[in-house]
Design a protein around this motif. Sequence first.
Motif, short mmCIF file in Angstrom:
data_model
loop_
_atom_site.label_atom_id
_atom_site.label_comp_id
_atom_site.label_asym_id
_atom_site.label_seq_id
_atom_site.Cartn_x
_atom_site.Cartn_y
_atom_site.Cartn_z
N ALA A 60 -5.70 -4.13 -0.42
CA ALA A 60 -4.75 -3.74 -1.46
C ALA A 60 -3.90 -4.92 -1.90
O ALA A 60 -3.69 -5.88 -1.14
CB ALA A 60 -3.85 -2.61 -0.98
N ASN A 61 -3.40 -4.87 -3.12
CA ASN A 61 -2.48 -5.87 -3.68
C ASN A 61 -1.09 -5.27 -3.81
O ASN A 61 -0.94 -4.11 -4.18
CB ASN A 61 -2.96 -6.35 -5.05
CG ASN A 61 -1.92 -7.20 -5.77
OD1 ASN A 61 -1.19 -6.70 -6.63
ND2 ASN A 61 -1.82 -8.46 -5.40
N TYR A 62 -0.08 -6.10 -3.55
CA TYR A 62 1.32 -5.72 -3.78
C TYR A 62 1.93 -6.67 -4.79
O TYR A 62 1.88 -7.90 -4.60
CB TYR A 62 2.11 -5.76 -2.47
CG TYR A 62 3.54 -5.30 -2.63
CD1 TYR A 62 3.83 -3.99 -3.02
CD2 TYR A 62 4.60 -6.16 -2.38
CE1 TYR A 62 5.14 -3.56 -3.16
CE2 TYR A 62 5.91 -5.74 -2.51
CZ TYR A 62 6.17 -4.44 -2.90
OH TYR A 62 7.47 -4.01 -3.04
N ASN A 63 2.49 -6.16 -5.87
CA ASN A 63 3.03 -7.00 -6.94
C ASN A 63 4.55 -7.08 -6.94
O ASN A 63 5.15 -7.51 -7.92
CB ASN A 63 2.54 -6.51 -8.31
CG ASN A 63 3.06 -5.12 -8.66
OD1 ASN A 63 3.87 -4.53 -7.93
ND2 ASN A 63 2.59 -4.57 -9.78
N THR A 87 -4.95 -0.40 -4.98
CA THR A 87 -6.11 -0.47 -4.10
C THR A 87 -7.18 -1.37 -4.70
O THR A 87 -7.51 -1.26 -5.88
CB THR A 87 -6.69 0.93 -3.85
OG1 THR A 87 -5.68 1.73 -3.21
CG2 THR A 87 -7.92 0.87 -2.96
N LEU A 88 -7.72 -2.26 -3.88
CA LEU A 88 -8.74 -3.23 -4.32
C LEU A 88 -10.07 -2.94 -3.65
O LEU A 88 -10.16 -2.11 -2.74
CB LEU A 88 -8.28 -4.65 -3.97
CG LEU A 88 -6.94 -5.11 -4.55
CD1 LEU A 88 -6.56 -6.47 -3.96
CD2 LEU A 88 -7.00 -5.17 -6.07
N THR A 89 -11.11 -3.65 -4.09
CA THR A 89 -12.44 -3.52 -3.50
C THR A 89 -12.38 -3.77 -2.00
O THR A 89 -11.83 -4.78 -1.55
CB THR A 89 -13.42 -4.51 -4.14
OG1 THR A 89 -13.43 -4.32 -5.55
CG2 THR A 89 -14.82 -4.33 -3.59
N ALA A 90 -12.93 -2.86 -1.22
CA ALA A 90 -12.89 -2.96 0.23
C ALA A 90 -13.58 -4.23 0.72
O ALA A 90 -14.53 -4.72 0.10
CB ALA A 90 -13.53 -1.74 0.86
#
Length: 329
Positions: free
Chosen positions: A227-230, A236-239
């Motif tokens: 996952a990305n936090y901005n 959620t990102l590609t596993a």
Amino acid sequence: YYDIFGQKVQYLSSDPSPVAVGQVWYNSTSNTAKVQGYQAAAWSAGGNMNYSMGDGGMSRQGGKSAALAWQGGPYPVTSLNKTESYDGSTWTSESTTPYQASGVGSFGAATSAVGAGGQPGGGGVTTTIEWNGSSWGSGGSLPYANLYQFGGAGPGTDGILVGGYSQPPPNEAKNDVKVYDGSTWSTDPATCPFAFYSGTHYGAGSSDCNVLGGYASTPPGKQNNHANYNGTAFTTLTAYPTVTAASGAFGTTSDAYVYGGNPSLSAGNNWDGTSWAASTSYPSGIETMYNCGATVNDGLSSGGNTPSYTNNTFEYTAASPVTQTITTS
């Protein structure tokens, strides 16, 4: 060559710029024929650490020519308070840390680094320490005793730790966001989509950080969540291609390399901001290593568990175009 590239071999007094992969030319000044090829990603050996250790803190914004590593194992035999700096070829012993611990959170640069939490033995702590380039001092306490972090992201004045493990009770994997401004910890209102400890962080800081893998509190244990936090919310990102914990990582949230992990994996994978692609493997199975690199081409990996603790150091060079001289050999 004309049929493939669409032009004749150029006769030039100097190397062209810009140059395309596959382009061939003759440099009349150096009397050499050259081609613009492509260099595969590779690991190369660096100088050994002074101690065989792992699962400690590292200046995540550092790189091949300027890095700092501290604390760690071999755990559970003992936790260490050692500090070592790397100048691109040699590790040098530095001032010891104020406390011994493994499983610490860490971020910053070789001249301004932060370590937090961890397990000295028999439970976690809220302790934060700050490195000023020559010695350690005290920083603001963590919101709660937090351990089994793996790395962190950002400079010493804008660091981030996501998740971790709370101890004393409730002993569980966490999904909260802890941000450090250089003196004080705060907790952001956002929560990660998955709880984890011994997971992997990479990115620029509290407003641009990716996290992946780690252990959940309950089976099936290791995860491949990503996952990305901005700075405000998680996406959620590609596993990740495999379940993993205590992996190494460096680079940015749009161009990164992740490798190794529990149980002593060696595989490496590149992240381009959208998807994963298999890349060169680490020279051996490895986990809980010290690792850093603000860019994917400045990666450094030292120590760790192979499954015995090691003091090996390896430097990473990313795949890239490279000018090569054409010879008869």
